[in-house]
Write a protein that holds these residues in place. Structure first.
Motif, PDB file in Angstrom:
ATOM      1  N   SER A  37       0.846  -1.192   0.000  1.00  0.00           N
ATOM      2  CA  SER A  37       0.000   0.000   0.000  1.00  0.00           C
ATOM      3  C   SER A  37       0.884   1.245   0.000  1.00  0.00           C
ATOM      4  CB  SER A  37      -0.900  -0.005   1.247  1.00  0.00           C
ATOM      5  OG  SER A  37      -1.696   1.148   1.285  1.00  0.00           O
ATOM      6  N   GLY A  38       0.562   2.191  -0.865  1.00  0.00           N
ATOM      7  CA  GLY A  38       1.374   3.396  -0.964  1.00  0.00           C
ATOM      8  C   GLY A  38       2.505   3.298  -1.971  1.00  0.00           C
ATOM      9  N   ALA A  39       2.581   2.169  -2.681  1.00  0.00           N
ATOM     10  CA  ALA A  39       3.668   1.980  -3.645  1.00  0.00           C
ATOM     11  C   ALA A  39       3.477   2.816  -4.905  1.00  0.00           C
ATOM     12  CB  ALA A  39       3.781   0.504  -4.022  1.00  0.00           C
ATOM     13  N   GLY A  40       2.222   3.204  -5.182  1.00  0.00           N
ATOM     14  CA  GLY A  40       1.953   3.999  -6.376  1.00  0.00           C
ATOM     15  C   GLY A  40       1.137   3.268  -7.425  1.00  0.00           C
ATOM     16  N   LYS A  41       0.662   2.060  -7.104  1.00  0.00           N
ATOM     17  CA  LYS A  41      -0.076   1.243  -8.074  1.00  0.00           C
ATOM     18  C   LYS A  41      -1.379   1.926  -8.518  1.00  0.00           C
ATOM     19  CE  LYS A  41      -0.675  -2.351  -5.428  1.00  0.00           C
ATOM     20  NZ  LYS A  41      -0.290  -1.660  -4.188  1.00  0.00           N
ATOM     21  N   SER A  42      -2.165   2.380  -7.542  1.00  0.00           N
ATOM     22  CA  SER A  42      -3.447   3.003  -7.874  1.00  0.00           C
ATOM     23  C   SER A  42      -3.245   4.300  -8.648  1.00  0.00           C
ATOM     24  CB  SER A  42      -4.260   3.268  -6.605  1.00  0.00           C
ATOM     25  OG  SER A  42      -4.653   2.056  -5.998  1.00  0.00           O
ATOM     26  N   THR A  43      -2.221   5.036  -8.286  1.00  0.00           N
ATOM     27  CA  THR A  43      -1.925   6.273  -9.019  1.00  0.00           C
ATOM     28  C   THR A  43      -1.573   5.961 -10.461  1.00  0.00           C
ATOM     29  OG1 THR A  43      -1.185   7.463  -7.044  1.00  0.00           O
ATOM     30  CG2 THR A  43      -0.358   8.244  -9.162  1.00  0.00           C
ATOM     31  N   LEU A  44      -0.781   4.918 -10.675  1.00  0.00           N
ATOM     32  CA  LEU A  44      -0.447   4.515 -12.033  1.00  0.00           C
ATOM     33  C   LEU A  44      -1.705   4.223 -12.847  1.00  0.00           C
ATOM     34  CD1 LEU A  44       2.444   2.213 -13.104  1.00  0.00           C
ATOM     35  CD2 LEU A  44       0.168   1.750 -13.966  1.00  0.00           C
ATOM     36  N   ASN A  45      -2.632   3.476 -12.254  1.00  0.00           N
ATOM     37  CA  ASN A  45      -3.895   3.172 -12.934  1.00  0.00           C
ATOM     38  C   ASN A  45      -4.663   4.443 -13.265  1.00  0.00           C
ATOM     39  OD1 ASN A  45      -3.452   0.423 -12.814  1.00  0.00           O
ATOM     40  ND2 ASN A  45      -4.782   0.078 -11.050  1.00  0.00           N
ATOM     41  N   LYS A  46      -4.726   5.358 -12.304  1.00  0.00           N
ATOM     42  CA  LYS A  46      -5.502   6.586 -12.491  1.00  0.00           C
ATOM     43  C   LYS A  46      -4.881   7.497 -13.550  1.00  0.00           C
ATOM     44  CE  LYS A  46      -7.529   6.606  -7.866  1.00  0.00           C
ATOM     45  NZ  LYS A  46      -7.559   7.274  -6.545  1.00  0.00           N
ATOM     46  N   LEU A  47      -3.567   7.423 -13.706  1.00  0.00           N
ATOM     47  CA  LEU A  47      -2.925   8.206 -14.759  1.00  0.00           C
ATOM     48  C   LEU A  47      -3.234   7.615 -16.127  1.00  0.00           C
ATOM     49  CD1 LEU A  47       0.584   9.044 -13.242  1.00  0.00           C
ATOM     50  CD2 LEU A  47      -1.421  10.524 -13.416  1.00  0.00           C
TER      51      LEU A  47
END
Length: 226
Positions: A37-47
């Motif tokens: 959690s907090g690795a940046g996975k969800s942000t990558l998806n959202k980008l």
């Protein structure tokens, strides 16, 4: 297909979600993205889906440069991407058929085409016999299959699956993975975030390991044994 060039994402609260991210995903790949959690996975998806905009660098998806993409062009981008979530996000008062058809109606597909398209999508995920069921009458795995059918009914060339097996038992999780593999074999690019250690240990798919906004490892076609 998907290109991240020196991508940065800094949120207003000071969280530095992605740091100089470089990534290339080719057409037809199946990529697993893992990390705490907090690795940046969800942000990558959202980008990728342009829910968020990079604060630095370039994100290119299906020929769209998302750094300069106009608001009016975002729907065109999103029509080429199907989303699958950990929470199935089905409409409880709609049947299976209606849930999938809704994705077609939202983009203005003619009514005379919707029936065939929905039936084909449900057949792909093995639920053509349950078109008239409501979500509450289905198992968790079946509900996720409906969600996948909804994601593929508009024939996107990319599926972004955010922890699609996170709420499922091991056997059902493998069944969902099998459905996604079948879709990938038809040429659809799959980007899937997961914490499922069984997938990670036994897959030969490309695995990207993220940590605190950076890509630590990029294993292409290598089975991880530890």
């Amino acid at each position: 297909m998907i290109e991240f060039k020196e991508v940065e994402k800094l949120y207003q609260n000071g969280v530095h979600a992605l740091k100089k991210m470089n990534l290339h995903i080719s057409e037809g790949e199946f990529v697993l993205i893992i990390g705490e959690s907090g690795a940046g996975k969800s942000t990558l998806n959202k980008l990728i889906t342009r829910e968020e905009k990079a604060t630095g660098g370039e994100v290119i998806v299906n020929g769209f440069n998302l750094s300069s993409l106009k608001e009016k062009d975002i729907p065109s981008l999103r029509r080429s991407i199907g989303m699958v979530f950990q929470e199935f996000r089905l409409l409880s008062k709609m049947t299976v058929f209606e849930n999938v058809a809704f994705a077609q109606e939202a983009i203005g597909i003619p009514l005379d085409l919707i029936s065939d398209n929905v039936s084909q999508a449900l057949a792909t995920v093995g639920l053509d016999s349950k078109a008239d069921y409501f979500p509450k009458e289905l198992s968790g795995g079946e509900q996720q299959r409906v969600a996948i059918a909804r994601a593929i009914v508009n024939r996107p060339n990319i599926i972004v699956a955010d922890e699609p097996t996170g709420n499922l038992d091991s056997k059902t999780a493998w069944e969902i993975m099998s459905v996604l593999e079948d879709i990938n074999k038809q040429g659809t690019t799959i980007i899937m975030t997961t914490h499922n250690q069984e997938f990670i240990k036994h897959t030969t798919k490309r695995i990207i390991v993220m940590d605190h906004g950076k890509m630590l490892r990029d294993d292409k076609g290598k089975v991880l044994t530890s």
